[in-house]
Design an enzyme around this catalytic site. Sequence first.
Site, short mmCIF file in Angstrom:
data_model
loop_
_atom_site.label_atom_id
_atom_site.label_comp_id
_atom_site.label_asym_id
_atom_site.label_seq_id
_atom_site.Cartn_x
_atom_site.Cartn_y
_atom_site.Cartn_z
N LYS A 1 -3.47 0.33 6.84
CA LYS A 1 -3.89 1.27 5.81
C LYS A 1 -5.11 0.73 5.04
O LYS A 1 -6.11 0.45 5.64
CB LYS A 1 -2.70 1.56 4.90
CG LYS A 1 -1.41 1.92 5.69
CD LYS A 1 -1.59 3.16 6.49
CE LYS A 1 -0.46 3.57 7.43
NZ LYS A 1 0.58 2.70 7.82
N TYR B 1 8.70 4.87 3.37
CA TYR B 1 8.09 5.39 4.59
C TYR B 1 9.21 5.70 5.61
O TYR B 1 10.15 4.93 5.75
CB TYR B 1 7.10 4.36 5.13
CG TYR B 1 6.64 4.66 6.53
CD1 TYR B 1 6.06 5.89 6.84
CD2 TYR B 1 6.80 3.74 7.56
CE1 TYR B 1 5.65 6.18 8.13
CE2 TYR B 1 6.39 4.02 8.85
CZ TYR B 1 5.83 5.25 9.13
OH TYR B 1 5.43 5.54 10.41
N ASP C 1 6.88 -3.71 -0.75
CA ASP C 1 5.92 -3.14 0.19
C ASP C 1 4.76 -2.62 -0.65
O ASP C 1 4.87 -1.62 -1.36
CB ASP C 1 6.59 -2.01 0.99
CG ASP C 1 5.65 -1.39 2.02
OD1 ASP C 1 4.42 -1.49 1.84
OD2 ASP C 1 6.15 -0.80 3.00
N ARG D 1 0.39 -17.25 20.95
CA ARG D 1 1.46 -16.57 20.20
C ARG D 1 1.82 -17.40 18.97
O ARG D 1 2.08 -16.88 17.90
CB ARG D 1 2.70 -16.35 21.10
CG ARG D 1 3.91 -15.85 20.31
CD ARG D 1 5.03 -15.25 21.17
NE ARG D 1 5.18 -15.80 22.48
CZ ARG D 1 5.75 -16.98 22.78
NH1 ARG D 1 6.24 -17.74 21.81
NH2 ARG D 1 5.83 -17.39 24.02
O1 P1T Z 1 2.49 1.98 10.77
P1 P1T Z 1 2.78 0.53 10.51
O2 P1T Z 1 1.57 -0.34 10.46
O3 P1T Z 1 3.85 -0.02 11.40
O4 P1T Z 1 3.34 0.44 8.99
C1 P1T Z 1 4.53 1.03 8.59
C2 P1T Z 1 4.48 1.34 7.12
C3 P1T Z 1 5.10 0.49 6.22
N1 P1T Z 1 5.09 0.72 4.88
C4 P1T Z 1 4.47 1.80 4.37
C5 P1T Z 1 4.50 2.04 2.90
C6 P1T Z 1 3.83 2.71 5.22
O5 P1T Z 1 3.23 3.78 4.67
C7 P1T Z 1 3.83 2.49 6.63
C8 P1T Z 1 3.20 3.44 7.59
N2 P1T Z 1 2.96 4.71 7.03
C9 P1T Z 1 2.37 5.76 7.69
C10 P1T Z 1 1.99 5.73 8.98
C11 P1T Z 1 2.20 6.99 6.88
O6 P1T Z 1 1.45 7.89 7.26
O7 P1T Z 1 2.83 7.05 5.80
#
Ligand code: P1T
Length: 387
Positions: free
Chosen positions: A199, A102, A174, A50
């Site tokens: 992504k 998001y 972000d 961890r």
């Molecule tokens: O899904 P996760 O890895 O926890 O990430 C969250 C997140 C944070 N910031 C942005 C700009 C994002 O687009 C996302 C996750 N977004 C999607 C799942 C979506 O379809 O927009």
Amino acid sequence: MADSTHLETLAIHAGQSPDPTSGAVMTPIVLASTFAQDGPGKHKGFEYARTGNPTRNTLERCLAALEGADHGVCFSSGCAAMTTLLHTLRPGDHIVASDDVYGGSFRILDKVFRPLGIETTQVDMTDVAAVEAAMTPATKMLWVETPTNPMLKLIDIAAVAAVGKAGGATVVVDNTFATPMLQRPLSLGADVVMHSTTKYLNGHSDVVGGVVMTSDAALAERLRFLQNAIGAIPGPFDCYLVLRGLKTLPVRMERHCKSAASIAAWLGAQPGVERVIYPGLASHPQKALADRQMAAPGGMISFVVAGGLPAASALLATVKVFVCAESLGGVESLIEHPAIMTHGSVPPEARAALGIDDGLIRISVGLEAEADLKADLEAALAAARAV
Ligand code: P1T
């Protein structure tokens, strides 16, 4: 590692060298949960997985190099990255965030940290004066998402960073939609960059992960403490997959952007399409900023189909090459309905104010043949018009 400043080289080599014991060219996946010590406290840099893991460390070095940061700290999701970063704040602290973020990021701010006494004010950050006006003496963080999700508004990172700096707030960007291939927020004055590595960075829709990067040594030390203390860490196999995905990020982004630009221009001429939102189009309100701030306008497009929800539903049910699914940035093209899917946690009034209405559709342009993608959308638009 070759001493390069080119992102194409860094994506493949940064933080990585052949394994000293075997010469293995690819970073080994170290699965051990614990590491042998010669005596209490006498270890080789790793104690418990961890706290630190060699595969994760390699990924953190590579990601930090791509964003031009001194430190990278990885997490089990983008949401875990954001949550851990927000734990650097205290009750009474105030955040100013983009109005269009998001849905899950909004949910963390509104439903997790607001009840803990950390208030967020959301403003349209395309208006820098509005950011300044929203700041109070308690404002400790500016949360910038650009391009925004899903309305693809662009925020002037340098201008907002200057406002944040003047007010003593930590400026976080972000950078999930742009990736370091299109913009590097730290070089524009931001203090912190975060990503959902789920992504584009991983790029193959087979990992959920996140990362926070900074060159602020004190903040990095606190993040390392919180990464270990809270424990929302990524597994070694996921770290390996993201490292592997990163190697092709530069070529993937080139193709995502090329196809998206072509599809955005084409969509605007299709019957039944009321509006196309893409930062590379002359009609985009921040087109000049896109030209200045981004190397290319990205792989994401939003558009409004005439006929509201019935038409949008028919379109999403008809596609065959595009996959109707949440998420973005994978090799395959994805299509989704923000009001019902990714932004369902945003209150209807807020969605209406932003323009996230029932006809809004968001696409993540993948790496398939452009002609197949256009033909798929053409058939789906015909189905939408027939409703
Ligand atoms: O899904 P996760 O890895 O926890 O990430 C969250 C997140 C944070 N910031 C942005 C700009 C994002 O687009 C996302 C996750 N977004 C999607 C799942 C979506 O379809 O927009």
